[in-house]
Motif scaffolding. Structure first.
Motif, PDB file in Angstrom:
ATOM      1  N   VAL A 146       9.747   0.856 -24.474  1.00 52.21           N
ATOM      2  CA  VAL A 146      11.159   1.018 -24.817  1.00 52.21           C
ATOM      3  C   VAL A 146      11.526   0.058 -25.942  1.00 52.21           C
ATOM      4  CG1 VAL A 146      13.518   0.787 -23.956  1.00 52.21           C
ATOM      5  CG2 VAL A 146      11.759   1.802 -22.493  1.00 52.21           C
ATOM      6  N   ALA A 147      12.376   0.531 -26.863  1.00 54.30           N
ATOM      7  CA  ALA A 147      12.874  -0.307 -27.959  1.00 54.30           C
ATOM      8  C   ALA A 147      14.376  -0.092 -28.096  1.00 54.30           C
ATOM      9  CB  ALA A 147      12.170   0.036 -29.265  1.00 54.30           C
ATOM     10  N   PHE A 148      15.034  -1.108 -28.662  1.00 56.11           N
ATOM     11  CA  PHE A 148      16.472  -1.020 -28.921  1.00 56.11           C
ATOM     12  C   PHE A 148      16.736  -1.468 -30.345  1.00 56.11           C
ATOM     13  CE2 PHE A 148      20.798  -2.836 -28.945  1.00 56.11           C
ATOM     14  CZ  PHE A 148      21.511  -1.711 -28.550  1.00 56.11           C
ATOM     15  N   LEU A 149      17.440  -0.634 -31.115  1.00 57.34           N
ATOM     16  CA  LEU A 149      17.785  -0.927 -32.505  1.00 57.34           C
ATOM     17  C   LEU A 149      19.203  -1.478 -32.535  1.00 57.34           C
ATOM     18  CD1 LEU A 149      17.119  -0.838 -35.500  1.00 57.34           C
ATOM     19  CD2 LEU A 149      17.773   1.588 -35.516  1.00 57.34           C
ATOM     20  N   ALA A 150      19.329  -2.755 -32.895  1.00 61.97           N
ATOM     21  CA  ALA A 150      20.599  -3.473 -32.787  1.00 61.97           C
ATOM     22  C   ALA A 150      21.186  -3.776 -34.159  1.00 61.97           C
ATOM     23  CB  ALA A 150      20.409  -4.768 -32.012  1.00 61.97           C
ATOM     24  N   SER A 151      22.493  -4.011 -34.181  1.00 62.54           N
ATOM     25  CA  SER A 151      23.197  -4.478 -35.366  1.00 62.54           C
ATOM     26  C   SER A 151      24.246  -5.486 -34.926  1.00 62.54           C
ATOM     27  CB  SER A 151      23.858  -3.311 -36.109  1.00 62.54           C
ATOM     28  OG  SER A 151      24.655  -3.786 -37.180  1.00 62.54           O
ATOM     29  N   PHE A 152      24.000  -6.761 -35.235  1.00 60.87           N
ATOM     30  CA  PHE A 152      24.965  -7.815 -34.901  1.00 60.87           C
ATOM     31  C   PHE A 152      25.876  -8.041 -36.100  1.00 60.87           C
ATOM     32  CE2 PHE A 152      22.094 -10.099 -31.558  1.00 60.87           C
ATOM     33  CZ  PHE A 152      22.152  -8.966 -30.759  1.00 60.87           C
ATOM     34  N   SER A 153      26.615  -7.005 -36.469  1.00 57.29           N
ATOM     35  CA  SER A 153      27.420  -7.059 -37.692  1.00 57.29           C
ATOM     36  C   SER A 153      28.640  -7.960 -37.550  1.00 57.29           C
ATOM     37  CB  SER A 153      27.861  -5.649 -38.078  1.00 57.29           C
ATOM     38  OG  SER A 153      28.585  -5.038 -37.009  1.00 57.29           O
ATOM     39  N   SER A 154      29.104  -8.197 -36.325  1.00 56.00           N
ATOM     40  CA  SER A 154      30.238  -9.089 -36.102  1.00 56.00           C
ATOM     41  C   SER A 154      30.141  -9.640 -34.686  1.00 56.00           C
ATOM     42  CB  SER A 154      31.567  -8.346 -36.296  1.00 56.00           C
ATOM     43  OG  SER A 154      31.766  -7.410 -35.247  1.00 56.00           O
ATOM     44  N   PRO A 155      30.771 -10.785 -34.423  1.00 55.29           N
ATOM     45  CA  PRO A 155      30.717 -11.342 -33.062  1.00 55.29           C
ATOM     46  C   PRO A 155      31.267 -10.400 -32.003  1.00 55.29           C
ATOM     47  CG  PRO A 155      31.505 -12.993 -34.626  1.00 55.29           C
ATOM     48  CD  PRO A 155      31.457 -11.700 -35.371  1.00 55.29           C
ATOM     49  N   SER A 156      32.166  -9.496 -32.380  1.00 59.96           N
ATOM     50  CA  SER A 156      32.814  -8.625 -31.394  1.00 59.96           C
ATOM     51  C   SER A 156      31.862  -7.596 -30.790  1.00 59.96           C
ATOM     52  CB  SER A 156      33.998  -7.912 -32.037  1.00 59.96           C
ATOM     53  OG  SER A 156      33.572  -7.077 -33.102  1.00 59.96           O
ATOM     54  N   VAL A 157      30.737  -7.306 -31.453  1.00 60.29           N
ATOM     55  CA  VAL A 157      29.821  -6.287 -30.934  1.00 60.29           C
ATOM     56  C   VAL A 157      28.567  -6.890 -30.322  1.00 60.29           C
ATOM     57  CG1 VAL A 157      30.651  -4.597 -32.608  1.00 60.29           C
ATOM     58  CG2 VAL A 157      28.633  -5.984 -33.150  1.00 60.29           C
ATOM     59  N   ILE A 158      28.426  -8.202 -30.410  1.00 58.94           N
ATOM     60  CA  ILE A 158      27.184  -8.814 -29.935  1.00 58.94           C
ATOM     61  C   ILE A 158      27.092  -8.768 -28.408  1.00 58.94           C
ATOM     62  CG2 ILE A 158      25.920 -10.993 -29.763  1.00 58.94           C
ATOM     63  CD1 ILE A 158      26.759 -11.629 -32.587  1.00 58.94           C
ATOM     64  N   PHE A 159      28.195  -9.045 -27.699  1.00 62.98           N
ATOM     65  CA  PHE A 159      28.137  -9.138 -26.246  1.00 62.98           C
ATOM     66  C   PHE A 159      27.717  -7.811 -25.609  1.00 62.98           C
ATOM     67  CE2 PHE A 159      30.259  -8.707 -22.080  1.00 62.98           C
ATOM     68  CZ  PHE A 159      29.542  -9.668 -21.388  1.00 62.98           C
ATOM     69  N   GLU A 160      28.304  -6.702 -26.063  1.00 60.25           N
ATOM     70  CA  GLU A 160      27.963  -5.422 -25.453  1.00 60.25           C
ATOM     71  C   GLU A 160      26.501  -5.050 -25.703  1.00 60.25           C
ATOM     72  OE1 GLU A 160      30.633  -2.589 -27.065  1.00 60.25           O
ATOM     73  OE2 GLU A 160      29.687  -2.511 -29.049  1.00 60.25           O
ATOM     74  N   GLN A 161      25.995  -5.403 -26.870  1.00 58.22           N
ATOM     75  CA  GLN A 161      24.595  -5.093 -27.152  1.00 58.22           C
ATOM     76  C   GLN A 161      23.655  -6.016 -26.366  1.00 58.22           C
ATOM     77  OE1 GLN A 161      23.566  -4.067 -31.341  1.00 58.22           O
ATOM     78  NE2 GLN A 161      25.747  -4.359 -31.739  1.00 58.22           N
ATOM     79  N   LEU A 162      24.044  -7.286 -26.214  1.00 54.41           N
ATOM     80  CA  LEU A 162      23.230  -8.182 -25.397  1.00 54.41           C
ATOM     81  C   LEU A 162      23.152  -7.689 -23.953  1.00 54.41           C
ATOM     82  CD1 LEU A 162      24.253 -11.763 -26.595  1.00 54.41           C
ATOM     83  CD2 LEU A 162      22.029 -10.654 -26.882  1.00 54.41           C
ATOM     84  N   SER A 163      24.233  -7.077 -23.469  1.00 53.96           N
ATOM     85  CA  SER A 163      24.218  -6.552 -22.106  1.00 53.96           C
ATOM     86  C   SER A 163      23.145  -5.479 -21.948  1.00 53.96           C
ATOM     87  CB  SER A 163      25.593  -5.981 -21.756  1.00 53.96           C
ATOM     88  OG  SER A 163      26.593  -6.976 -21.841  1.00 53.96           O
ATOM     89  N   ILE A 164      23.004  -4.617 -22.947  1.00 49.83           N
ATOM     90  CA  ILE A 164      21.963  -3.588 -22.917  1.00 49.83           C
ATOM     91  C   ILE A 164      20.581  -4.214 -23.095  1.00 49.83           C
ATOM     92  CG2 ILE A 164      21.050  -1.591 -24.148  1.00 49.83           C
ATOM     93  CD1 ILE A 164      23.463  -0.924 -22.485  1.00 49.83           C
ATOM     94  N   ILE A 165      20.496  -5.165 -24.017  1.00 51.84           N
ATOM     95  CA  ILE A 165      19.207  -5.814 -24.302  1.00 51.84           C
ATOM     96  C   ILE A 165      18.661  -6.522 -23.067  1.00 51.84           C
ATOM     97  CG2 ILE A 165      18.175  -7.716 -25.620  1.00 51.84           C
ATOM     98  CD1 ILE A 165      20.150  -6.903 -27.907  1.00 51.84           C
ATOM     99  N   TYR A 166      19.547  -7.116 -22.277  1.00 42.53           N
ATOM    100  CA  TYR A 166      19.103  -7.809 -21.071  1.00 42.53           C
ATOM    101  C   TYR A 166      18.837  -6.833 -19.922  1.00 42.53           C
ATOM    102  CZ  TYR A 166      19.829 -12.667 -22.556  1.00 42.53           C
ATOM    103  OH  TYR A 166      19.709 -13.887 -23.164  1.00 42.53           O
ATOM    104  N   ALA A 167      19.433  -5.632 -19.968  1.00 34.24           N
ATOM    105  CA  ALA A 167      19.276  -4.679 -18.860  1.00 34.24           C
ATOM    106  C   ALA A 167      18.002  -3.845 -18.983  1.00 34.24           C
ATOM    107  CB  ALA A 167      20.497  -3.756 -18.793  1.00 34.24           C
ATOM    108  N   LEU A 168      17.644  -3.426 -20.184  1.00 32.55           N
ATOM    109  CA  LEU A 168      16.527  -2.507 -20.350  1.00 32.55           C
ATOM    110  C   LEU A 168      15.203  -3.044 -19.808  1.00 32.55           C
ATOM    111  CD1 LEU A 168      17.320  -0.992 -23.871  1.00 32.55           C
ATOM    112  CD2 LEU A 168      17.285   0.223 -21.691  1.00 32.55           C
ATOM    113  N   PRO A 169      14.822  -4.301 -20.074  1.00 31.92           N
ATOM    114  CA  PRO A 169      13.520  -4.767 -19.568  1.00 31.92           C
ATOM    115  C   PRO A 169      13.410  -4.763 -18.048  1.00 31.92           C
ATOM    116  CG  PRO A 169      14.331  -6.230 -21.290  1.00 31.92           C
ATOM    117  CD  PRO A 169      15.459  -5.318 -20.919  1.00 31.92           C
TER     118      PRO A 169
END
Length: 404
Positions: A146-169
């Motif tokens: 499994v892979a996840f393609l992320a974009s930390f373009s602003s602080p406002s979107v980092i938390f929601e993506q980290l939630s997925i990044i920590y859940a998938l493994p």
């Protein structure tokens, strides 16, 4: 009494006459017999043993020792190694999730390789603004890469993506790879005054604590991180893989009609240290910034721009002031054309509007080309189909990195 007199003294005392000497009995064989210098002879005892539950069936060699016991060497069947789930031949089958900003790039990655399958996530928010996320068909990704393609373009979107990044493994997957093309806090890598916070180190530590999957530590793919020493900010619980966009720039330069007249310029020593080994077959120009009063002026430190198509190369651009000053000084030193390349076009506050095409009127008027990659999707949407900008996609390098 002559007969009695002739008897032996032993017989006179009633002792029994000894009979024939008995033949010696073989002593029990020791479990660990000592070696004997005499070789074993035919007819000796032979034994076939089974050791540790290993079967001696099939072909086996009989080895003798000096004790006369012969051991049949067992034939051990090789261990059955289970095939890693999610592999097809020599290619690795990968499920690619993505954030909404990266949808277009994710689709390009999948188009490059049939072994990569696109999967989606439901991105919603609760009434209080916090993320309400859902991974569809989560049970079907068990045992898969499994892979996840992320974009930390602003602080406002980092938390929601980290939630997925920590859940998938944690969904019993075979391996997990995070593709973060642009590492956003890379320019905040050092402290210049007591109290400065190196947020590059902070983000690196957060990513270093991604949970491990069934296959081991997670992998992290980043393109042209700003400072080379930042690779040491990551902990041992994650495996960072540092890629570069320079190969796709070189491919594009080969397509130019004046590809044999290209010179590479670096706006400062930092850019030269980062990229010169990948571009060393081109003539080079190194610039530097000097302070004169309140002004910072760009000058050519070494190299010759006369009559050349000079391409300025750096890892990222924000306001664009340094690139514009480089363009001017190269034009003043006789460059025939000036173009630019950066892997990450950040351009806060629409700073991309400062760059204009030369329209064939010379480098004093503008740039012939300004190449950026699609690592920053918001910028791509803003400058698409706007000269002098041209997008070089990272889809190919990402697809290749997912097969490592």
């Amino acid at each position: 009494m002559a007969t009695a007199a002739s008897a032996t003294p032993a017989a006179a005392f009633g002792a029994k006459t000894p009979g024939p000497a008995p033949s010696p009995q073989p002593s029990p064989a020791s479990a660990f017999p000592r070696p004997s210098p005499r070789a074993s002879t035919p007819g000796r005892l032979r034994a076939s043993l089974r050791l540790g539950g290993a079967s001696a069936t099939g072909s086996s060699s009989v080895v003798g020792n000096a004790s006369g016991i012969h051991l049949a060497a067992p034939v051990l069947a090789p261990l059955a190694v289970p095939k890693m789930s999610g592999t097809v031949g020599s290619q690795k089958s990968v499920l690619l999730f993505y954030c909404e900003e990266m949808r277009e790039l994710a689709e390009k990655v999948v188009a490059r390789n049939d072994d990569i399958e696109l999967r989606s996530i439901t991105w919603r928010t609760f009434a209080d603004g916090f993320p309400n996320l859902f991974i569809s068909n989560a049970h079907t990704i068990r045992g898969r890469h499994v892979a996840f393609l992320a974009s930390f373009s602003s602080p406002s979107v980092i938390f929601e993506q980290l939630s997925i990044i920590y859940a998938l493994p944690k969904l019993f997957i075979s391996s997990f790879t995070l593709i973060l093309p642009f590492f956003p806090t890379g320019t905040s890598e050092r402290m210049e005054d007591e109290g400065d916070v190196a947020t590059a180190f902070t983000l690196a530590r957060i990513l270093s604590h991604i949970p491990i999957s069934r296959g081991g530590p997670s992998s992290l793919v980043i393109f042209d991180i700003h400072a080379l020493q930042e690779r040491f900010y990551f902990g041992d619980s994650v495996l960072p893989c540092f890629e570069s966009g320079i190969p796709i720039l070189k491919s594009r330069l080969q397509e130019l009609p004046d590809s044999d007249n290209i010179t590479i310029a670096f706006p400062d020593d930092g850019a030269w240290k980062r990229f010169y080994k990948q571009l060393q077959h081109f003539p080079m120009i190194v610039c530097n910034k000097v302070r004169e009063g309140e002004q910072r002026i760009v000058r050519i430190k070494e190299g010759d721009a006369r009559g050349r198509h000079v391409v300025i190369v750096d890892d990222l651009v924000q306001s664009g002031g340094t690139l514009i000053e480089c363009q001017k000084v190269l034009a003043a030193h006789g460059a025939a054309k000036v173009s630019a390349y950066v892997t990450h076009g950040i351009f806060p506050n629409k700073s991309w509007e400062k760059f204009h095409p030369d329209n064939g009127e010379g480098p004093e008027r503008g740039l012939s080309h300004f190449w950026i990659t699609d690592s920053c999707p918001l910028t791509v949407n803003a400058v698409k189909n706007r000269r002098p900008f041209e997008i070089l996609s990272l889809a190919g390098p990402i697809a290749s990195a997912l097969q490592i």
